[in-house]
Design a protein around this motif. Structure first.
Motif, PDB file in Angstrom:
ATOM      1  N   VAL A  43       0.818  -1.213   0.000  1.00  0.00           N
ATOM      2  CA  VAL A  43       0.000   0.000   0.000  1.00  0.00           C
ATOM      3  C   VAL A  43       0.853   1.264   0.000  1.00  0.00           C
ATOM      4  O   VAL A  43       0.627   2.187  -0.795  1.00  0.00           O
ATOM      5  CB  VAL A  43      -0.919   0.008   1.241  1.00  0.00           C
ATOM      6  CG1 VAL A  43      -1.813   1.237   1.216  1.00  0.00           C
ATOM      7  CG2 VAL A  43      -1.738  -1.255   1.303  1.00  0.00           C
ATOM      8  N   HIS A  44       1.854   1.310   0.910  1.00  0.00           N
ATOM      9  CA  HIS A  44       2.552   2.588   1.071  1.00  0.00           C
ATOM     10  C   HIS A  44       3.408   2.929  -0.139  1.00  0.00           C
ATOM     11  O   HIS A  44       3.620   4.096  -0.442  1.00  0.00           O
ATOM     12  CB  HIS A  44       3.368   2.590   2.361  1.00  0.00           C
ATOM     13  CG  HIS A  44       4.528   1.651   2.362  1.00  0.00           C
ATOM     14  ND1 HIS A  44       4.404   0.313   2.675  1.00  0.00           N
ATOM     15  CD2 HIS A  44       5.829   1.848   2.089  1.00  0.00           C
ATOM     16  CE1 HIS A  44       5.590  -0.266   2.600  1.00  0.00           C
ATOM     17  NE2 HIS A  44       6.481   0.643   2.235  1.00  0.00           N
TER      18      HIS A  44
ATOM     19  N   ALA B  89       1.205   4.455  -2.631  1.00  0.00           N
ATOM     20  CA  ALA B  89       0.944   5.845  -2.247  1.00  0.00           C
ATOM     21  C   ALA B  89       2.101   6.725  -2.697  1.00  0.00           C
ATOM     22  O   ALA B  89       1.891   7.813  -3.233  1.00  0.00           O
ATOM     23  CB  ALA B  89       0.750   5.937  -0.739  1.00  0.00           C
ATOM     24  N   ARG B  90       3.319   6.230  -2.512  1.00  0.00           N
ATOM     25  CA  ARG B  90       4.462   7.068  -2.898  1.00  0.00           C
ATOM     26  C   ARG B  90       4.535   7.268  -4.399  1.00  0.00           C
ATOM     27  O   ARG B  90       5.099   8.224  -4.885  1.00  0.00           O
ATOM     28  CB  ARG B  90       5.767   6.423  -2.410  1.00  0.00           C
ATOM     29  CG  ARG B  90       5.919   6.579  -0.924  1.00  0.00           C
ATOM     30  CD  ARG B  90       7.312   6.189  -0.481  1.00  0.00           C
ATOM     31  NE  ARG B  90       7.288   5.888   0.940  1.00  0.00           N
ATOM     32  CZ  ARG B  90       8.300   5.305   1.572  1.00  0.00           C
ATOM     33  NH1 ARG B  90       9.390   4.976   0.907  1.00  0.00           N
ATOM     34  NH2 ARG B  90       8.218   5.074   2.862  1.00  0.00           N
TER      35      ARG B  90
ATOM     36  N   THR C 226       0.949  14.578  -0.885  1.00  0.00           N
ATOM     37  CA  THR C 226       1.766  13.523  -1.480  1.00  0.00           C
ATOM     38  C   THR C 226       1.926  13.731  -2.988  1.00  0.00           C
ATOM     39  O   THR C 226       2.509  12.889  -3.656  1.00  0.00           O
ATOM     40  CB  THR C 226       1.144  12.131  -1.235  1.00  0.00           C
ATOM     41  OG1 THR C 226      -0.089  12.060  -1.975  1.00  0.00           O
ATOM     42  CG2 THR C 226       0.857  11.886   0.231  1.00  0.00           C
TER      43      THR C 226
ATOM     44  N   GLN D 170      -0.487   4.601   5.829  1.00  0.00           N
ATOM     45  CA  GLN D 170      -0.061   3.928   4.607  1.00  0.00           C
ATOM     46  C   GLN D 170      -0.438   4.743   3.389  1.00  0.00           C
ATOM     47  O   GLN D 170       0.294   4.790   2.407  1.00  0.00           O
ATOM     48  CB  GLN D 170      -0.724   2.552   4.515  1.00  0.00           C
ATOM     49  CG  GLN D 170      -0.121   1.526   5.430  1.00  0.00           C
ATOM     50  CD  GLN D 170      -0.888   0.241   5.354  1.00  0.00           C
ATOM     51  OE1 GLN D 170      -2.103   0.212   5.532  1.00  0.00           O
ATOM     52  NE2 GLN D 170      -0.198  -0.837   5.076  1.00  0.00           N
ATOM     53  N   SER D 171      -1.587   5.397   3.475  1.00  0.00           N
ATOM     54  CA  SER D 171      -2.082   6.110   2.302  1.00  0.00           C
ATOM     55  C   SER D 171      -1.223   7.319   1.962  1.00  0.00           C
ATOM     56  O   SER D 171      -1.366   7.891   0.897  1.00  0.00           O
ATOM     57  CB  SER D 171      -3.542   6.525   2.496  1.00  0.00           C
ATOM     58  OG  SER D 171      -3.603   7.742   3.201  1.00  0.00           O
TER      59      SER D 171
ATOM     60  N   GLY E 236       2.133   7.018   2.331  1.00  0.00           N
ATOM     61  CA  GLY E 236       3.451   6.483   1.998  1.00  0.00           C
ATOM     62  C   GLY E 236       4.289   6.039   3.177  1.00  0.00           C
ATOM     63  O   GLY E 236       5.470   5.772   3.032  1.00  0.00           O
TER      64      GLY E 236
END
Lengths: 257, 700
Positions: free
Chosen positions: A73-74, A77-78, A167, B537-538, B540
């Motif tokens: 998941v992370h 996101a990145r 982000t 998590q969302s 990063g």
């Protein structure tokens, strides 16, 4: 042109019951796309497969052409998938600004233990400025130092959007952003999102119950029913089609009567 | 052929031998599951409840000369349910909507408090070597051999008989009574069931009383297996029960029963066959005595890590628990600039005064205690990191500290290394061990992390410590593993005052590091993760990486503290300093005083080392009257009050997770600010300005 987000042949079943069957959706750069369907149609399952919270049994998820199906998941996101939550997920014990700040720091990759130990871990002026600019843009400037617990649901959703914006997402996944909001708040949220999107050019995939919101906000939409895509195309056209009315809107109309 | 029969005989003997302890484990596991199912409380205090009944039974029989029946009646069928009711009524009922971690912390506090409270109230003193008696005359001396290969003692037959009767009774209760169904409903959501007209309070009280009777029965039945009646043994027991209960995912009673029996038999197998294997494989020799007691911990750890179903067991938090207000932010973030300066000036003056007094007036024993409190403060910073910052309950900080201590001992003993260098290496080794341990458990949620670390602590205690390359093996543990004090250039830290200076320097450096981390990205990341893993998590954040980092940091600080403690005492003193039960008290202290601030850790360190000497021995009155003869006659008070006071202190954790120190600081700040506002007003004689909200001046 490569779509920014694409799923190919996603299937997922729970204990032998198919939740998704061969679902393919595409979201182009800067597009606003809706995903609708009755309860239990598999919207959330698809959403979670895209985000990486669920692993699909078959099929792939691509972000700007890269296969991200096996990324956690992370890391997704990145790479540029931002999201909001249906039941808002905020960081307790933090102020509004801190929500954005942590996202900004993670994006910049400034978080090393050694830097912290040397006292370089404290927020820098340009980071704070970047956060304040987004807060200002969302109309949350006044609330920047408020503890998150003081906020209303609508403001909480805006904080989520702001956090996701930090982000620098290429696509924003919105999970029922209108739930818990009244008509005016929903309209305001939609206006803010559309403006932001115009400025920053990210795409939006919207899962939503509120058909009016979808009709007003999205350019294109997909309809899921029993785990299968039953329609897609320009939102106005899709919402007119008989099959969609039957599976989804039909029930609404009946209730209205 | 002969071999095969011998093996078959061994097998069946081990099987029969495992049944009696297995049935007691089953009793405990079922009692544990009962309380968990109906109140969502991970009741670590279950062992303490078992201890109380066993101790009262023992006391009544031996000291007061009661017969078996009255003693049994009072200890198991009166004291136990009453204790269960008290716990439910006064404590856990009010925590029903708290998070499962908060409930766990309270249960840990009770684990520490209840046995001491009982000992103080009843005047019970465990006597070493005085083996408790069973509930049947001649329990340990009369044997029966119904099957041939194994002779059951009367005690063992009794244990199995009681277990069978109790299981049948419980099954009947669930099958034929309405309260069984109600008990299950209450688990799902107490508030919801209440809306449906079920009196959740009554059901919950009933199951606590019942669960407590199970604890009492098990305690009385298992006591004859111990050499001495001591609370830590009963705490081990509850870990065994959790292992058994984990087989049934903590929700299935029949599986908990099977798990208990299975564990008993499995341990008996290990006891039978490991010594034989150790003969052929000498490498097993040093651990063969210790693997058998470690079996439950290994089983528990393996179940948690390898069996996703256990992890997936839904945390038994009330669906409506989200309505409780979250904990407030740190008081130091909210105070005004003026107050910050005032606080700092006060702190500097206070510590200079204390330092001056200590360095000029203190004798050897006071110097020892003060140094110990400073070192423990460093050690407790490891809890500040893992619990205060990362929001995880780790029950193996004692093992990490011991790793630091043992490393210093081994390196200086074997290689003559400088102890200061060895201390840093020890801290690094502890950090590495902590990071390694956190890898398999990185995906576990709240309570499970606590249980997995507890299993590790017991495994370390039972197996690792006995290894020659860890604890020194065999006799060296008993004789004391000697460690020299360090020297830095011209300074010989054999001098107690010089060593205190070193301890202070280490503590200050460690505190600054923790503060930097808390205010830096790492601290923010951990706070975000504690707030919402999904949302972290969302944006990063990698939860696994952050958790491993937090564990490593915490392990480093614990290892450093353990190494310092070892140098200070010139000895590892494992059992006294670092055993799992001792380390449980650390967590209790830090959590009840304040797990989120450096001040909390410092006060916990002071409380651990100095509370007994200053308060319980009445030294404070000696200072006030400037005459030790005028200390009131009620002093010295039993040192057990330490455990009682701080153990019960955890009860406020659910409402004030920030701890007593933070709570009082906040209150003091509010009062001070109100006072300053009033003074400012009267001096200026201007129209009253409205009280500024505290948050307006908060530090970003």
């Amino acid at each position: 042109m490569t779509p920014i987000l694409e799923t190919r042949g996603i299937s997922k079943s729970y204990a032998g019951i198919g939740a998704l069957r061969d679902v393919a959706v595409q979201v182009g750069e800067g597009e606003r796309v809706g995903l609708i369907g009755p309860n239990g149609a598999g919207k959330t399952t698809l959403f979670n497969c895209i985000l990486g919270l669920l692993a699909p049994d078959a099929g792939s998820v691509r972000l700007a052409g890269d296969d991200i199906t096996s990324l956690p998941v992370h890391l997704r996101a990145r790479r540029g998938i931002g999201r909001s939550f249906q039941r808002i997920e905020l960081f307790t014990e933090s102020t509004v600004r801190e929500h954005l700040l942590i996202a900004e720091r993670v994006r910049r990759g400034n978080g090393s233990l050694w830097k912290d130990l040397l006292g370089r871990g404290r927020p820098k002026a340009d980071e704070l400025q970047a956060c304040d600019a987004v807060l200002e843009r969302l109309g949350l400037g006044e609330l920047a130092d408020e503890p998150i617990e003081q906020l209303s649901l609508g403001q909480g959703r805006l904080v989520e959007v702001g956090r996701a914006l930090m982000t620098h997402p290429r696509i924003l996944l919105l999970d029922e952003p209108s739930s818990g909001l009244d008509r005016q708040e929903t309209a305001d949220l939609a206006a803010t999102l559309r403006d932001l999107q115009g400025e920053q050019g990210f795409a939006i995939l919207l899962v939503e119950h509120d058909v009016e919101f979808v009709a007003a906000f999205t350019q294109r939409c997909y309809v899921l029913d029993f785990g299968t895509l039953i329609a897609d195309g320009p939102t106005a056209e899709v919402l007119e089609r008989a099959i969609v009315r039957e599976s989804y809107l039909g029930s609404v109309k009946r209730d209205d009567l | 052929m002969v071999l095969a029969t011998a093996l078959g005989e061994d097998l069946s003997r081990a099987f029969l031998q495992g049944l009696p302890p297995g049935s007691v484990y089953a009793l405990i596991a079922i009692g544990f599951v009962l309380a968990y199912k109906t109140s969502g409380v991970f009741n670590l205090a279950f062992g303490a409840q078992a201890y109380v009944s066993a101790a009262l039974y023992f006391q009544a029989r031996l000291e007061w000369g009661w017969g078996i029946l009255p003693a049994l009646l009072v200890s198991v069928f009166i004291l136990a349910p009453v204790l269960g009711l008290i716990l439910e009524r006064l404590i856990f009922r009010h925590l029903r909507t708290s998070s499962s971690v908060a409930k766990l912390v309270v249960a840990i506090g009770l684990t520490v408090a209840i046995p001491s409270l009982f000992d103080v109230l009843v005047g019970f003193e465990p006597v070493a070597g005085q083996t408790p008696t069973g509930i049947i005359p001649g329990g340990a001396s009369v044997f029966y051999q119904p099957v041939g290969v194994y002779a059951f003692s009367r005690d063992e037959l009794m244990a199995m008989g009681v277990a069978v009767v109790v299981m049948l009774g419980l099954a009947a209760l669930f099958r034929f009574s309405g309260i069984g169904l109600q008990m299950r409903a209450v688990v799902e959501s107490p508030r919801m069931t209440e809306l449906n007209g079920i009196q959740a309070d009554r059901v919950s009280a009933f199951s606590w009383a019942l669960s407590s009777v199970f604890a009492g029965l098990a305690g009385v039945l298992i006591a004859p297996r111990f050499n001495t009646l001591a609370a830590p043994d009963f705490f081990n027991l509850v870990v065994v029960a959790i292992a058994a209960a984990a087989v049934g995912r903590l929700i299935s009673l029949p599986r908990a029963l099977a798990g208990g029996l299975g564990l008993g038999v499995f341990i008996a197998f290990a006891n039978t066959f490991l010594p034989e294997w150790a003969l052929s494989y000498p490498i097993l020799a040093p651990i063969q005595d210790n693997v058998a007691p470690a079996v439950p911990f290994l089983v528990l750890f393996a179940l948690l890590v390898l069996w996703p179903a256990v992890r997936a067991t839904k945390e038994q938090a009330d669906p409506l628990s989200g309505v409780d207000p979250p904990p407030p932010s740190l008081a130091s973030h909210e105070r005004s600039a003026g107050l910050t300066v005032a606080t700092r000036v006060f702190a500097v003056v206070f510590f200079l005064t204390v330092g001056l007094v200590v360095f000029t007036q203190a004798d050897v024993s006071w110097l020892f205690l003060v140094t110990q409190s400073v070192i423990l403060s460093t050690l407790f910073l490891s809890i500040t990191v893992i619990t205060g910052l990362a929001g995880q309950i780790s029950l193996c900080q004692g093992s990490f500290a011991a790793i630091g201590g043992f490393t210093v001992f081994q390196l200086s003993d074997r290689y003559g290394m400088s102890v200061l260098v060895a201390a840093l290496i020890g801290a690094a080794v502890a950090a590495a061990c902590a990071a390694l341990l956190s890898l398999p458990i990185r995906r576990l949620g709240g309570v499970w992390v606590a249980i997995a670390t507890l299993a590790f602590a017991f495994f370390f205690d039972a197996v690792m410590v006995k290894l020659p390359w860890v604890g020194g093996g065999g006799t060296s543990l008993l004789q004391g593993t000697r460690v020299p004090r360090p020297t830095i250039g011209p300074w010989d830290l054999g001098n107690d005052k010089a060593f205190l200076v070193l301890a202070l320097v280490v503590f200050v450096v460690a505190s600054l590091a923790v503060i930097q981390i808390r205010e830096g990205t790492t601290g923010r990341t951990l706070r975000a993760l504690r707030g919402s893993e999904l949302a972290s998590q969302s944006i990063g954040i990698s939860p696994a990486r952050s958790r491993v980092m937090a564990f490593a940091l915490s392990g480093f600080l614990a290892g450093l503290g353990g190494a310092m403690l070892t140098m200070h005492q010139e000895n590892v003193n494992y059992t006294l300093n670092f055993s799992p039960f001792a380390a449980l008290f650390w967590l209790v202290l830090v959590v009840s005083l304040g797990s989120r601030t450096v001040e909390g850790a410092a006060q916990a360190g002071a409380a651990y080392a100095l509370f007994e000497a200053i308060v319980l021995r009445g030294a404070v009155f000696g200072w006030i009257f400037r005459n030790t003869d005028r200390i009131p006659g009620i002093f010295p008070i039993s040192p057990k009050w330490r455990f009682i006071i701080f153990g019960l202190g955890t009860i406020q954790f659910a409402r004030h997770p920030e701890g007593l120190v933070e709570f009082n600081t906040r209150r003091a700040h509010r009062r001070a600010e109100a006072l300053m506002a009033r003074l400012g007003r009267s001096r200026a004689a201007s129209p009253p300005e409205p009280d500024a909200p505290v948050t307006e001046e908060s530090v970003p």
